[in-house]
Scaffold this motif. Structure first.
Motif, PDB file in Angstrom:
ATOM      1  N   THR A  43       0.841  -1.193   0.000  1.00 35.54           N
ATOM      2  CA  THR A  43       0.000   0.000   0.000  1.00 35.54           C
ATOM      3  C   THR A  43       0.873   1.239   0.000  1.00 35.54           C
ATOM      4  O   THR A  43       2.046   1.209   0.398  1.00 35.54           O
ATOM      5  CB  THR A  43      -0.885   0.050   1.253  1.00 35.54           C
ATOM      6  OG1 THR A  43      -0.027   0.156   2.388  1.00 35.54           O
ATOM      7  CG2 THR A  43      -1.739  -1.178   1.379  1.00 35.54           C
ATOM      8  N   GLU A  44       0.256   2.298  -0.429  1.00 41.51           N
ATOM      9  CA  GLU A  44       0.957   3.571  -0.483  1.00 41.51           C
ATOM     10  C   GLU A  44       1.400   3.989   0.917  1.00 41.51           C
ATOM     11  O   GLU A  44       2.502   4.445   1.138  1.00 41.51           O
ATOM     12  CB  GLU A  44       0.006   4.612  -1.083  1.00 41.51           C
ATOM     13  CG  GLU A  44       0.683   5.870  -1.548  1.00 41.51           C
ATOM     14  CD  GLU A  44       1.744   5.606  -2.622  1.00 41.51           C
ATOM     15  OE1 GLU A  44       2.689   6.385  -2.697  1.00 41.51           O
ATOM     16  OE2 GLU A  44       1.636   4.592  -3.362  1.00 41.51           O
ATOM     17  N   PHE A  45       0.504   3.741   1.832  1.00 42.18           N
ATOM     18  CA  PHE A  45       0.781   4.165   3.199  1.00 42.18           C
ATOM     19  C   PHE A  45       1.992   3.420   3.757  1.00 42.18           C
ATOM     20  O   PHE A  45       2.899   4.010   4.335  1.00 42.18           O
ATOM     21  CB  PHE A  45      -0.452   3.906   4.065  1.00 42.18           C
ATOM     22  CG  PHE A  45      -0.199   4.137   5.517  1.00 42.18           C
ATOM     23  CD1 PHE A  45       0.074   5.407   5.977  1.00 42.18           C
ATOM     24  CD2 PHE A  45      -0.220   3.080   6.418  1.00 42.18           C
ATOM     25  CE1 PHE A  45       0.310   5.632   7.317  1.00 42.18           C
ATOM     26  CE2 PHE A  45       0.034   3.297   7.746  1.00 42.18           C
ATOM     27  CZ  PHE A  45       0.291   4.584   8.198  1.00 42.18           C
ATOM     28  N   LEU A  82      -8.226   7.756   7.621  1.00 39.47           N
ATOM     29  CA  LEU A  82      -7.080   7.969   6.750  1.00 39.47           C
ATOM     30  C   LEU A  82      -6.072   8.888   7.424  1.00 39.47           C
ATOM     31  O   LEU A  82      -4.873   8.643   7.435  1.00 39.47           O
ATOM     32  CB  LEU A  82      -7.576   8.585   5.440  1.00 39.47           C
ATOM     33  CG  LEU A  82      -6.675   8.302   4.247  1.00 39.47           C
ATOM     34  CD1 LEU A  82      -6.741   6.831   3.904  1.00 39.47           C
ATOM     35  CD2 LEU A  82      -7.089   9.163   3.066  1.00 39.47           C
ATOM     36  N   THR A 122      -4.113   7.336  10.358  1.00 40.43           N
ATOM     37  CA  THR A 122      -2.922   6.549  10.048  1.00 40.43           C
ATOM     38  C   THR A 122      -1.754   7.460   9.695  1.00 40.43           C
ATOM     39  O   THR A 122      -0.604   7.137   9.965  1.00 40.43           O
ATOM     40  CB  THR A 122      -3.195   5.595   8.887  1.00 40.43           C
ATOM     41  OG1 THR A 122      -3.703   6.341   7.804  1.00 40.43           O
ATOM     42  CG2 THR A 122      -4.180   4.518   9.294  1.00 40.43           C
ATOM     43  N   GLN A 123      -2.105   8.629   9.095  1.00 42.14           N
ATOM     44  CA  GLN A 123      -1.003   9.516   8.724  1.00 42.14           C
ATOM     45  C   GLN A 123      -0.257  10.024   9.954  1.00 42.14           C
ATOM     46  O   GLN A 123       0.895  10.418   9.862  1.00 42.14           O
ATOM     47  CB  GLN A 123      -1.525  10.717   7.927  1.00 42.14           C
ATOM     48  CG  GLN A 123      -2.362  10.330   6.735  1.00 42.14           C
ATOM     49  CD  GLN A 123      -1.593   9.612   5.657  1.00 42.14           C
ATOM     50  OE1 GLN A 123      -0.415   9.326   5.826  1.00 42.14           O
ATOM     51  NE2 GLN A 123      -2.258   9.302   4.555  1.00 42.14           N
ATOM     52  N   ASN A 174       4.986   4.798   2.379  1.00 47.63           N
ATOM     53  CA  ASN A 174       5.332   6.064   3.022  1.00 47.63           C
ATOM     54  C   ASN A 174       6.029   5.839   4.346  1.00 47.63           C
ATOM     55  O   ASN A 174       7.059   6.440   4.637  1.00 47.63           O
ATOM     56  CB  ASN A 174       4.060   6.871   3.282  1.00 47.63           C
ATOM     57  CG  ASN A 174       3.663   7.649   2.062  1.00 47.63           C
ATOM     58  OD1 ASN A 174       4.509   7.906   1.194  1.00 47.63           O
ATOM     59  ND2 ASN A 174       2.397   8.000   1.962  1.00 47.63           N
TER      60      ASN A 174
END
Lengths: 1081, 308
Positions: A467-469, A657, A660-661, A472
């Protein structure tokens, strides 16, 4: 112990084994009149409810019958598998009639309960039996030697087993063989028993002792042995049970003479062939072992004779007996005391009578005393020998470290002679591994920590991110290990400096370029007036004038105010600059207050250096921008706090969302604890892999913090500690004790962690390191003998420290513990005297058949025992084939040893795949070891086929065959490779002597320990030639002090070899080489 | 015939018991096996052994067909009988130590239908409480609930004894599983009857606590069934059974892994299977030690089968 009783003079039949709940059917006996001499008859069904402590049986149904019964049986015919009440009750009547009843209809209260009826017989039908293989077949016997075989599917026309025996006589008993379905036996009071073969339709053997005193009242086949049966005699002159084996039909095999007077009934337990019930005119009910003749149990009964006795088919400990005093009693043969029952009755009584003074006499009742005599009477000893059904034959229990202890007992025939034959009874200890991926990832993580290869690890993670997350997160983590981490963070947030520069240039060009070109000349003329041209200082009353005046008087403040008022911002700011810092600041403030542009607040913050403001009040959709600003501007001392703050805001936001960031913010902040909290909230942390996901990040982040912020990362927060100990627990449960120890946080006094550490250390067989009083995980509770000690249940502090005890600490080790870490190679042999060959030929304990094996009455083992149980005469234990397959380069000597099928040492198959790499300097051996009982031959090695290294292995039990004991005493390293050891050790010594900081020293010490893995592999000669060559090359380059060359060779080896083969030592070697290079030793 | 084999708290010692009336203790560290003790004292087959928590020393309990429970203790390297409990009238089939937080308490289940609870009160004295007629014809298994206090353990004020609620489960020949709870007056009371088996309950195992609010019990029976009982809310105390599997033979023993996620089931067909709950709440067999024999692709506990 008596469980239930019913006052009936009746024949009895238990519901078949399939039936649940258990019912007992009773049918009024034709032979015995009860005290009322009533000729009424009934068929009743009772339920055996053991949860009801009272002696009463619950009556379910009564059916008034016109018949009285000589026999009653309950067959499982047409019974469904669910065990609903059904089957069929088969009754033998007085006048040659056989009646079939539907028990479910009786229970339902139906009027029409008779399924069918047939009165083909002559005289009373005393003998009935259902074929257990074909439950539609019922045999019956009556007078005149009449025997019929009834097919319940076609009840009208019975068959006969053959011509009637002569002279005609009554048939008192009939029984189907328990092993061969077409064999039937009948017996008569004359003492003769006849065995019929229904396939041949004739009697095949007659059994009689010719004493003329056998007055057969009972006949039963052996439940297991097809050729054996017992006959009971009613004759007081010969009150015996005879055991016959049809292969030796001239005389009884054994005679049980336990009764003083004639035997009225017998019953052989289907659950345990060593239990035969008999009841006689001596008013005794005995349970004997017909195979030995020993009386195992005498039921406590009254003085009445019993004329019928039955085992309950479903509950093997329960039996029922019908006595002439008109009572059917249900007993348990497991002994026990009736006190509970009595107490209940007493309780019931006293509750009925209310409180202490039920009759209002003013005198309380004396407390009820259970008469003393019950004490001796009520304790009924159980069977002398435990019945088969309580002997647990198999078990598997988990223990610490994911080990599974299993044992099993080979099913053997319970035959005379066979019992003496000892069977190996191994206990296995296996390692259960269910989380392969988890372990390998944990392993990688540990290696990374060891080798400090964080950047490449993170990169790998980034590449593998789904995943993108995730990507990151790993990118952010990676940045921690790179130079200019803040710049890199910005890039990650989408603010690449070069890109931005380009963009700005582009923007400027677009907007300004054309203008600039055109306006150039104009500008000069307008903005750069020729020098010397005078200008007019207007002091008029307009704003300009006022400003002028203010300026002229040096009143900057008023001038600025005027400018602001006139919305001449630029003028105001420029003037303010001239007016000094204070004014500038005020002006800025006023400007920002007035200005409404979108980016004003950003500018405000930049100018005012008020990052808190941004972080606190920005729209959270702009968290990236806020973070970027913080990254760009914040001072090191406030940086973490600001990141934290932003993270906290994100986290408290409802948007998942954004939540999580927050993790990214915490990573920037280096706040491990908050990362854990945030991550746990966002992810489902229950599965091992998601915990692994978290721990990977946490470990890397902690390392990063250690490197970049030089913070003490040893302090572990509560949440992190919990996660880490969860993680360690998981590792331990998968058998990775050493890894678990490595991950367990160190400097914490949290009791669960300290306890886990203690447990892990001991599980490894080590003393607990650094044992301090504060680390003792629990108070030692003494169990003194005659010495006051702390009360159990109260966790008291032990006042004397010496009483805080560790088993291996203060107490002198017990004899066995002297072996600590040094297993005596002879221990096994000493304990398990071996007798090669003894095990492997198992001669059946009975004579071998001399004729073709198709006869039904061949020796039982041959046609009765399922194939799988059969042990061939020339049985050879399978050869363990692990090592030859697994270790093609292995020591030929050990292979030979293992290939000998009856090698004296049974524990001789080597761990057949590479030992899992367990960091922490501990070699952990998965073990599986058969343990024998003394005097017991050792178990033979079992076939052991394991996956080849690297081959796919199911993700379940990782079974590691025990290491043969001689393997544990290490073999020497082959001479040609000794140089490797000396070189590497020498290098580590050199490094150690020149290393200054303790951290490096620790690393080197650890490396030195972990290189043992390599030396072990050298000893076992399990390394491939390419690796060996490579190692020699490294050694050579070390000798020439060319460490970088060594590192190159190292990389080459690692990239070309099997990971699992080298993972245990190659990373360490790299650490050593790198250190040597750095230290220049 | 071996009837039970149990490792100690650390997994370094193995205790076995057998129909030869012996209890044996082996040191099995580092793959070795050294017989430490051969304990004699029972006069019948020994059915089960149970290790006490090491905070009380090295203590082992054993129970036997001879109606006795013997508590053995290692003192200065020698194992000796420290207590003998003769309060049962029939075979004692099961022993289980309570969570160590409660002190030294041993539950014993017997074929006489009773369950006795032995509590060490200091000075070599054991107090006995007996639950009569807990299971008619006999109790086959006892298993303690893990020590769970309402609220978090970490928050417990130090020095204060946490307010534990002591519970255990038992299974017996009346086909029932019963849950027992200690009342405030110290008496044991039947709290719940769990009914699903149609034949003798052979074993019950209360799953270790892993910090979740759900309580879990596994039970197995003569009827071949294994049930997983769960109770999400201990205050409502409603337990719901889920059939793990119906085997073709009697199931003798169930055992939870320390992390409570794997159940080992051993049955009369000499099979040991391992079960794990999948994400969707179904129980799946992750290992069938029979199935894998001779196959390279499945790593199995070899040597489990003696069928030749």
């Amino acid at each position: 112990m008596k469980l239930k009783e019913v006052d009936r003079t009746a024949m009895q039949a238990w519901s078949p084994a399939q039936n649940h709940p258990i019912y007992l059917a009773t049918g009024t006996s034709a032979q015995q009149l009860d005290a009322t001499f009533s000729t009424n008859a009934s068929l009743e069904i009772f339920e055996l409810d053991l949860s009801d402590p009272s002696l009463d049986m619950k009556s379910c149904a009564t059916f008034s019958s016109s018949h009285r019964y000589h026999n009653l049986i309950w067959g499982p015919y047409k019974m469904d598998s669910k065990g609903n009440v059904s089957g069929v009750l088969i009754a033998g009547g007085e006048n040659g009639n056989i009646i079939l009843y539907d028990p479910s209809k009786i229970i339902a209260g139906d009027k029409e309960v008779v399924i069918a009826q047939n009165d083909k017989h002559t005289g009373p039908v005393r003998a009935l039996d259902v074929n257990i293989f074909q439950t539609n077949l019922v045999a019956s016997g009556a007078n005149e030697s009449e025997i019929y075989i009834w097919d319940l599917n076609n009840f009208a026309t019975p068959m006969t087993p053959g011509a009637k025996t002569q002279p005609p006589e009554d048939i008192s008993c009939i029984a189907w063989n328990r092993q061969v379905q077409h064999i039937l036996a009948s017996a008569s009071p004359s003492g003769r028993a006849t065995v019929w073969d229904l396939r041949k339709n004739e009697p095949i053997i007659k059994v009689s002792d010719h004493s003329n005193r056998m007055h057969c009242s009972g006949l039963a086949w052996h439940p297991d042995v097809a050729t054996q049966m017992v006959l009971a005699s009613e004759d007081d002159r010969l009150p015996v049970v005879q055991m016959w084996d049809l292969r030796f039909a001239s005389s009884p095999l054994r005679v049980l003479e336990n009764h003083a007077r004639g035997i009225l009934a017998i019953a052989w337990s289907m659950a345990d062939p060593e239990l035969l019930l008999s009841c006689g005119k001596d008013a005794k009910i005995l349970c004997s072992n017909p195979n030995t003749g020993e009386v195992l149990y005498e039921l406590p009964t009254n003085t009445q004779w019993c004329f019928d006795i039955q085992w309950c088919p479903r509950n093997p400990a329960v039996l029922s007996a019908a006595s002439f005093d008109g009572r059917i009693s249900v007993y348990s043969i497991m002994g026990g005391s009736a006190d509970g029952l009595r107490q209940k009755q007493v309780d019931k009584l006293s509750s009925s009578f209310g409180n202490l003074d039920p009759f209002g006499t003013g005198q309380p009742l004396p407390p009820l005393q259970i008469p003393q005599q019950t004490a001796q009477h009520s304790i009924v000893l159980p069977l002398k020998k435990p019945p088969k059904w309580i002997r647990r034959p198999v078990g598997a229990s988990f223990s610490f470290g994911g080990k599974l202890v299993t044992f099993e007992n080979v099913r053997m025939q319970s035959q005379q002679g066979a019992e003496q034959q000892q069977q190996p009874r191994p206990v296995f200890i296996s390692q259960v591994v269910t989380e392969k991926e988890f372990l390998s990832r944990s392993d990688q993580l540990q290696q990374v920590v060891q080798s400090q290869g964080f950047v490449s690890y993170c990169q790998k993670k980034i590449d593998a991110s789904q995943t993108e997350f995730e990507k990151n997160v790993w990118s952010f983590l990676k940045v921690n290990f790179e130079d200019d981490s803040r710049g890199k963070y910005l890039e990650l947030l989408g603010y690449r400096k070069e890109d931005l520069g380009k963009k700005i240039a582009l923007a400027l060009n677009k907007v300004d370029e054309p203008d600039v070109c055109i306006k150039e000349g104009k500008q000069e003329s307008e903005f750069l007036p020729p020098a010397g041209r005078t200008f007019n200082i207007s002091v008029s009353g307009d704003i300009d004038g006022l400003i002028t005046q203010a300026l002229l008087t040096g009143n900057f403040e008023s001038a600025v105010d005027l400018c602001l008022h006139d919305n001449r911002m630029a003028d105001a700011i420029i003037l303010a600059i001239a007016g000094g810092q204070e004014l500038l600041a005020r002006t800025q403030k006023k400007y920002f207050a007035k200005s409404q542009s979108k980016i004003t607040r950003l500018i405000t913050a930049v100018v005012m250096k008020n990052w808190k403001e941004i972080v606190e009040s920005c729209d959270l959709k702009n968290w990236r921008e806020a973070l970027a600003a913080v990254l760009t501007y914040a001072k090191p001392d406030e940086f973490s706090a600001l990141c934290d703050l932003l993270g906290t805001r994100l986290e408290s936001e409802g948007d998942i969302l954004l939540q999580t960031q927050a993790c990214l913010c915490y990573i920037c902040a280096g706040n491990v604890e908050k990362l854990v909290a945030c991550w746990t909230k966002a992810q489902d942390g229950s599965s091992p892999l998601s915990l692994q996901d978290l721990i990977e990040k946490v470990v890397i982040l902690r390392k990063a913090v250690q490197l970049t912020q030089a913070m003490d990362t040893n302090t572990v927060g509560v949440l992190l500690a919990e996660k880490m100990s969860q993680y360690a627990n998981l590792l331990a449960a998968q058998g990775s004790i050493a890894a678990a120890l490595a991950f367990l946080p160190e400097n914490t006094n949290q009791p669960n962690i300290v306890q886990l550490r203690d447990r892990l250390c001991r599980a490894q067989g080590q003393p607990v390191p650094g044992q301090e009083s504060s680390k003792i995980p629990y108070e030692r509770q003494q169990l003194p003998k005659g010495r006051p000690g702390p009360m159990a249940g109260h966790t008291q502090m032990s006042r004397v420290p010496a009483q805080q005890y560790y088993p291996h600490g203060e107490n002198p080790p017990p004899p066995g513990f002297i072996m600590h870490g040094n297993v005596n190679p002879n221990a096994t042999t000493a304990q398990l005297p071996t007798s090669p060959g003894h095990l492997h030929t198992q001669v059946p304990p009975y004579p071998q058949p001399q004729r073709p094996q198709n006869g039904w009455n061949d020796p039982p083992a041959l046609n009765r025992v399922p194939k799988k149980k059969k042990i061939p005469e020339n049985f050879m234990p399978p050869v363990p084939i692990t090592s030859p397959i697994m270790n093609p380069l292995g020591d030929p000597q050990s292979q030979m040893l293992q290939q000998q099928p009856s090698a004296p040492l049974p524990l001789s198959s080597q761990a057949s795949f590479p030992q899992p790499h367990l960091p922490g300097g501990q070699t952990f051996h998965g073990i599986q070891q058969p343990l024998g009982q003394p005097g017991m031959p050792p178990s033979f090695s079992k076939p052991n086929i394991e996956g080849a290294p690297g081959a796919p292995i199911g993700n379940t039990i990782q079974h590691v065959q025990s290491l043969p004991t001689e393997k544990i005493t290490k073999k020497p390293i082959p001479d040609e490779h000794l140089i490797l050891k000396t070189t590497f050790e020498d290098l580590i010594q050199r490094c150690l002597s020149s290393a200054t900081d303790p951290q490096t020293k620790r690393k080197l010490d650890d490396a030195s320990k972990r290189l043992e893995f390599l030396y072990d592999k050298l000893r076992e000669q399990t390394l491939s030639p390419t690796i060996i060559n490579g190692l020699h090359n490294i050694a050579r380059s070390i000798e020439t002090r060319n460490y970088s060359e060594g590192l190159t060779i190292h990389t080459h080896i690692v990239s070309t070899s099997n990971f699992s083969e080298t993972s245990a030592f190659m990373p360490v070697l790299k650490v050593v080489l790198t250190q040597a290079n750095k230290l220049g030793v | 015939m071996i009837h039970d084999a149990q490792m100690d708290y650390y997994g370094t010692r193995l205790a076995t018991c057998s129909s030869d009336r012996s209890v044996k203790i082996f040191d099995v560290r580092n793959g070795g096996q050294i017989l430490i003790a051969d304990l004699r004292g029972h006069e019948g087959p020994v059915w089960q052994v149970a290790w006490a928590h090491p905070m009380y020393g090295n203590i082992l309990a054993s129970c036997s067909y001879d109606r006795k429970v013997i508590i053995w203790k290692e003192e200065n390297g020698t194992w000796e009988k420290t207590h003998e409990h003769t309060g049962h009238d029939s075979s004692v089939n099961s022993v289980c130590w309570a969570p160590h937080d409660y002190g030294l308490i041993l539950a014993c289940g017997s074929s006489d239908g009773a369950i006795s609870l032995l509590t060490y009160t200091g000075e070599g004295q054991w107090e006995v409480k007996k639950i009569n007629n807990a299971h008619t014809i006999g109790c086959n298994a006892v298993s303690w609930a893990p020590a769970v206090v309402p609220g978090s353990l970490i928050d417990q004020p130090s020095g204060q004894k946490p307010n534990y609620i002591k519970k255990f489960a038992s299974g017996g020949c009346d086909n029932l599983i019963k849950l027992w709870k200690e009342e405030e007056d110290g008496q044991w009371k039947e709290e719940q009857k769990l009914e699903a088996h149609s034949d003798w309950v052979r074993d019950v195992a209360w799953a270790p606590s892993i910090g979740l609010p759900t309580s879990t019990i596994a039970s197995c029976s003569q009827d071949g069934r294994v049930f997983i009982w769960t109770c999400d809310d201990i205050s409502s105390n409603t337990w719901s059974p889920k059939l793990l599997h119906k085997f073709n033979d009697v199931v003798w023993h169930v055992s939870w892994s320390i992390t409570a996620n794997i159940l080992a089931v051993s049955g009369g067909d000499n099979k040991v299977t391992l079960w794990k709950e999948s994400v969707d709440g179904q129980w799946v067999c992750i290992s069938d030690v029979n199935k894998g024999q001779g196959s390279v692709s499945t790593s199995v506990t070899e040597g489990q089968q003696n069928e030749q």
